[in-house]
Design a protein around this motif. Structure first.
Motif, PDB file in Angstrom:
ATOM      1  N   TRP A 212      48.946  33.768  20.124  1.00 48.58           N
ATOM      2  CA  TRP A 212      48.494  32.762  21.220  1.00 48.58           C
ATOM      3  C   TRP A 212      48.465  31.333  20.637  1.00 48.58           C
ATOM      4  O   TRP A 212      48.840  30.527  21.488  1.00 48.58           O
ATOM      5  CB  TRP A 212      47.034  33.154  21.569  1.00 48.58           C
ATOM      6  CG  TRP A 212      46.711  32.505  22.770  1.00 48.58           C
ATOM      7  CD1 TRP A 212      46.134  31.178  22.660  1.00 48.58           C
ATOM      8  CD2 TRP A 212      46.849  32.778  24.069  1.00 48.58           C
ATOM      9  NE1 TRP A 212      46.106  30.824  24.134  1.00 48.58           N
ATOM     10  CE2 TRP A 212      46.653  31.818  24.931  1.00 48.58           C
ATOM     11  CE3 TRP A 212      47.803  33.942  24.592  1.00 48.58           C
ATOM     12  CZ2 TRP A 212      46.727  31.659  26.255  1.00 48.58           C
ATOM     13  CZ3 TRP A 212      48.090  33.884  26.206  1.00 48.58           C
ATOM     14  CH2 TRP A 212      47.273  32.811  26.859  1.00 48.58           C
TER      15      TRP A 212
ATOM     16  N   GLN B 188      55.397  27.348  31.738  1.00 45.15           N
ATOM     17  CA  GLN B 188      53.972  27.643  31.154  1.00 45.15           C
ATOM     18  C   GLN B 188      53.384  27.868  32.349  1.00 45.15           C
ATOM     19  O   GLN B 188      52.228  28.608  32.206  1.00 45.15           O
ATOM     20  CB  GLN B 188      53.695  26.354  30.074  1.00 45.15           C
ATOM     21  CG  GLN B 188      52.199  26.491  29.464  1.00 45.15           C
ATOM     22  CD  GLN B 188      51.784  25.565  28.826  1.00 45.15           C
ATOM     23  OE1 GLN B 188      52.299  24.521  28.829  1.00 45.15           O
ATOM     24  NE2 GLN B 188      50.747  25.817  28.201  1.00 45.15           N
ATOM     25  N   ARG B 189      53.212  26.962  33.307  1.00 41.16           N
ATOM     26  CA  ARG B 189      52.231  27.117  34.445  1.00 41.16           C
ATOM     27  C   ARG B 189      52.432  28.438  35.015  1.00 41.16           C
ATOM     28  O   ARG B 189      51.711  29.112  35.556  1.00 41.16           O
ATOM     29  CB  ARG B 189      52.403  25.829  35.323  1.00 41.16           C
ATOM     30  CG  ARG B 189      51.387  25.970  36.564  1.00 41.16           C
ATOM     31  CD  ARG B 189      51.275  24.670  36.979  1.00 41.16           C
ATOM     32  NE  ARG B 189      52.445  24.269  37.813  1.00 41.16           N
ATOM     33  CZ  ARG B 189      53.385  23.214  37.513  1.00 41.16           C
ATOM     34  NH1 ARG B 189      52.984  22.483  36.410  1.00 41.16           N
ATOM     35  NH2 ARG B 189      54.404  23.103  38.345  1.00 41.16           N
TER      36      ARG B 189
ATOM     37  N   GLU C  57      50.837  31.364  33.046  1.00 40.89           N
ATOM     38  CA  GLU C  57      49.593  31.286  33.057  1.00 40.89           C
ATOM     39  C   GLU C  57      49.049  31.905  34.201  1.00 40.89           C
ATOM     40  O   GLU C  57      47.843  32.460  34.328  1.00 40.89           O
ATOM     41  CB  GLU C  57      49.084  29.814  32.454  1.00 40.89           C
ATOM     42  CG  GLU C  57      49.251  29.536  30.980  1.00 40.89           C
ATOM     43  CD  GLU C  57      48.703  28.185  30.718  1.00 40.89           C
ATOM     44  OE1 GLU C  57      48.261  27.540  31.622  1.00 40.89           O
ATOM     45  OE2 GLU C  57      48.725  27.785  29.429  1.00 40.89           O
TER      46      GLU C  57
ATOM     47  N   TYR D 198      49.025  35.616  33.995  1.00 42.94           N
ATOM     48  CA  TYR D 198      48.094  36.250  33.087  1.00 42.94           C
ATOM     49  C   TYR D 198      46.790  35.837  33.924  1.00 42.94           C
ATOM     50  O   TYR D 198      45.847  36.786  33.967  1.00 42.94           O
ATOM     51  CB  TYR D 198      47.828  35.068  31.997  1.00 42.94           C
ATOM     52  CG  TYR D 198      48.912  35.463  30.699  1.00 42.94           C
ATOM     53  CD1 TYR D 198      49.290  36.895  30.640  1.00 42.94           C
ATOM     54  CD2 TYR D 198      49.484  34.299  29.889  1.00 42.94           C
ATOM     55  CE1 TYR D 198      50.348  37.089  29.560  1.00 42.94           C
ATOM     56  CE2 TYR D 198      50.376  34.532  29.028  1.00 42.94           C
ATOM     57  CZ  TYR D 198      50.650  35.994  28.483  1.00 42.94           C
ATOM     58  OH  TYR D 198      51.810  36.267  27.834  1.00 42.94           O
TER      59      TYR D 198
ATOM     60  N   ARG E  46      39.612  30.588  32.840  1.00 41.05           N
ATOM     61  CA  ARG E  46      40.294  29.123  32.285  1.00 41.05           C
ATOM     62  C   ARG E  46      40.643  29.364  30.776  1.00 41.05           C
ATOM     63  O   ARG E  46      40.444  30.214  30.260  1.00 41.05           O
ATOM     64  CB  ARG E  46      39.178  28.226  32.611  1.00 41.05           C
ATOM     65  CG  ARG E  46      37.890  28.488  31.544  1.00 41.05           C
ATOM     66  CD  ARG E  46      36.662  27.336  31.849  1.00 41.05           C
ATOM     67  NE  ARG E  46      36.172  27.488  33.068  1.00 41.05           N
ATOM     68  CZ  ARG E  46      35.114  26.784  33.435  1.00 41.05           C
ATOM     69  NH1 ARG E  46      34.636  25.883  32.478  1.00 41.05           N
ATOM     70  NH2 ARG E  46      34.659  26.734  34.904  1.00 41.05           N
ATOM     71  N   ARG E  47      41.433  28.364  30.358  1.00 46.34           N
ATOM     72  CA  ARG E  47      41.756  28.136  29.116  1.00 46.34           C
ATOM     73  C   ARG E  47      40.327  27.783  28.156  1.00 46.34           C
ATOM     74  O   ARG E  47      39.671  26.919  28.828  1.00 46.34           O
ATOM     75  CB  ARG E  47      42.542  26.958  28.613  1.00 46.34           C
ATOM     76  CG  ARG E  47      43.845  27.134  29.204  1.00 46.34           C
ATOM     77  CD  ARG E  47      44.912  25.836  28.837  1.00 46.34           C
ATOM     78  NE  ARG E  47      46.152  25.959  29.496  1.00 46.34           N
ATOM     79  CZ  ARG E  47      46.871  24.927  29.428  1.00 46.34           C
ATOM     80  NH1 ARG E  47      46.599  23.964  28.564  1.00 46.34           N
ATOM     81  NH2 ARG E  47      48.190  24.825  30.194  1.00 46.34           N
TER      82      ARG E  47
ATOM     83  N   GLN F 188      38.860  27.243  24.253  1.00 52.47           N
ATOM     84  CA  GLN F 188      39.260  26.987  22.795  1.00 52.47           C
ATOM     85  C   GLN F 188      38.489  27.625  21.818  1.00 52.47           C
ATOM     86  O   GLN F 188      38.878  27.957  20.633  1.00 52.47           O
ATOM     87  CB  GLN F 188      39.121  25.463  22.234  1.00 52.47           C
ATOM     88  CG  GLN F 188      39.989  24.806  23.080  1.00 52.47           C
ATOM     89  CD  GLN F 188      41.704  24.943  22.686  1.00 52.47           C
ATOM     90  OE1 GLN F 188      41.967  25.448  21.411  1.00 52.47           O
ATOM     91  NE2 GLN F 188      42.508  25.048  23.551  1.00 52.47           N
TER      92      GLN F 188
ATOM     93  N   ALA G  24      38.114  33.492  29.468  1.00 55.13           N
ATOM     94  CA  ALA G  24      39.018  33.124  28.787  1.00 55.13           C
ATOM     95  C   ALA G  24      40.501  33.748  29.250  1.00 55.13           C
ATOM     96  O   ALA G  24      40.848  34.986  29.185  1.00 55.13           O
ATOM     97  CB  ALA G  24      39.059  33.179  27.175  1.00 55.13           C
ATOM     98  N   LEU G  25      41.377  32.551  29.540  1.00 65.42           N
ATOM     99  CA  LEU G  25      42.783  33.233  29.857  1.00 65.42           C
ATOM    100  C   LEU G  25      43.504  34.030  28.912  1.00 65.42           C
ATOM    101  O   LEU G  25      44.238  35.000  29.092  1.00 65.42           O
ATOM    102  CB  LEU G  25      43.548  32.094  30.232  1.00 65.42           C
ATOM    103  CG  LEU G  25      45.069  32.222  30.832  1.00 65.42           C
ATOM    104  CD1 LEU G  25      45.053  32.532  32.347  1.00 65.42           C
ATOM    105  CD2 LEU G  25      45.788  30.926  30.744  1.00 65.42           C
ATOM    106  N   GLU G  26      43.020  33.729  27.534  1.00 70.77           N
ATOM    107  CA  GLU G  26      43.774  34.539  26.543  1.00 70.77           C
ATOM    108  C   GLU G  26      43.399  36.070  26.635  1.00 70.77           C
ATOM    109  O   GLU G  26      44.336  36.906  25.994  1.00 70.77           O
ATOM    110  CB  GLU G  26      43.364  33.996  25.010  1.00 70.77           C
ATOM    111  CG  GLU G  26      43.919  32.769  25.048  1.00 70.77           C
ATOM    112  CD  GLU G  26      43.145  31.281  25.456  1.00 70.77           C
ATOM    113  OE1 GLU G  26      42.058  31.643  26.196  1.00 70.77           O
ATOM    114  OE2 GLU G  26      43.260  30.329  25.277  1.00 70.77           O
TER     115      GLU G  26
END
Length: 240
Positions: free
Chosen positions: A73, A127-128, A131, A134, A163-164, A166, A182-184
């Motif tokens: 990621w 990218q948008r 995302e 996802y 959301r993203r 960290q 988390a979006l991940e």
């Protein structure tokens, strides 16, 4: 900004106009930060951090593991036709199709995420769109899990945010019943997503990582530790 030390851990402390203490561990670089009420003392900050010491150590150990084997990621993605991407623990490929209006679709059998884009679209738009794909996948599956677990736990989730993030896989606000993911997580296996959903829902019953909190996990998901490990380890395609 001030610094405090709890055991072997250094913490950067920032005073803000907030009511509560908040700790964050940046997984990418292993740094720890705390926001605290402006009127609180550093002694109170140390006490709060000390009460979260086991959690801090687990987060920092996870950070060390991921830094040793970089997570996919974190790698810059080449938003080109055929570029590698991930969905639910499986390796997919991006397919770019020229369309007047941006959009996306998932083709599971072909292992493709198709981005529908105007010609010569900038990487930021690609990218948008990825995302958004996802986020949609995550919302569909997480909403089903919330509906499944709500009556079993006896809690009501009032809102789901994606959301993203960290340093976290999820968070919640017990006072409002709102959960954020988390979006991940859309790149991890669904078992890992279910663990994170249950983890955050359990916090609606028990805000802290107390013995009662872990008893909730043990009762409703006896294999939660192995699911947490799936969440944390580097991505690898296990589906053949």
């Amino acid at each position: 900004m001030e610094n405090i030390r709890i055991a072997e851990i250094s913490i950067a402390v920032t005073r803000k106009t907030v009511k509560n203490f908040n700790l964050k561990v940046r997984i990418r670089d292993g740094t720890v930060a705390m926001s605290m009420p402006a009127a609180a003392s550093l002694g109170e900050a140390r006490a709060f951090a000390a009460s979260r010491l086991d959690w801090l150590r687990r987060c920092l150990e996870r950070a060390r593991r991921l830094q040793a084997v970089p997570d996919l990621w974190a790698r810059p993605l080449a938003y080109e036709d055929g570029a590698e991407c991930w969905l639910w623990g499986r390796r997919f490929r991006l397919k770019l199709e020229r369309m007047a209006s941006p959009g996306f679709r998932v083709e599971p059998r072909a292992r493709q995420i198709v981005l529908l884009l105007p010609a010569d679209s900038a990487p930021a738009l690609k990218q948008r769109m990825l995302e958004q794909c996802y986020a949609r996948q995550l919302r569909i599956h997480a909403s089903a899990l919330l509906a499944q677990w709500s009556p079993l736990l006896g809690v009501q989730v009032t809102g789901l945010g994606i959301r993203r993030m960290q340093s976290r896989w999820g968070s919640c606000t017990p006072a409002t019943g709102r959960i954020r993911l988390a979006l991940e997580l859309a790149k991890r296996r669904r078992e890992a997503l279910e663990y994170v959903v249950l983890h955050e829902m359990a916090h609606l019953l028990e805000p802290n990582h107390s013995p009662r909190f872990y008893a909730i996990l043990d009762r409703h998901m006896p294999d939660w530790r192995s699911r947490r490990a799936l969440r944390d380890r580097p991505l690898e395609d296990e589906s053949g």
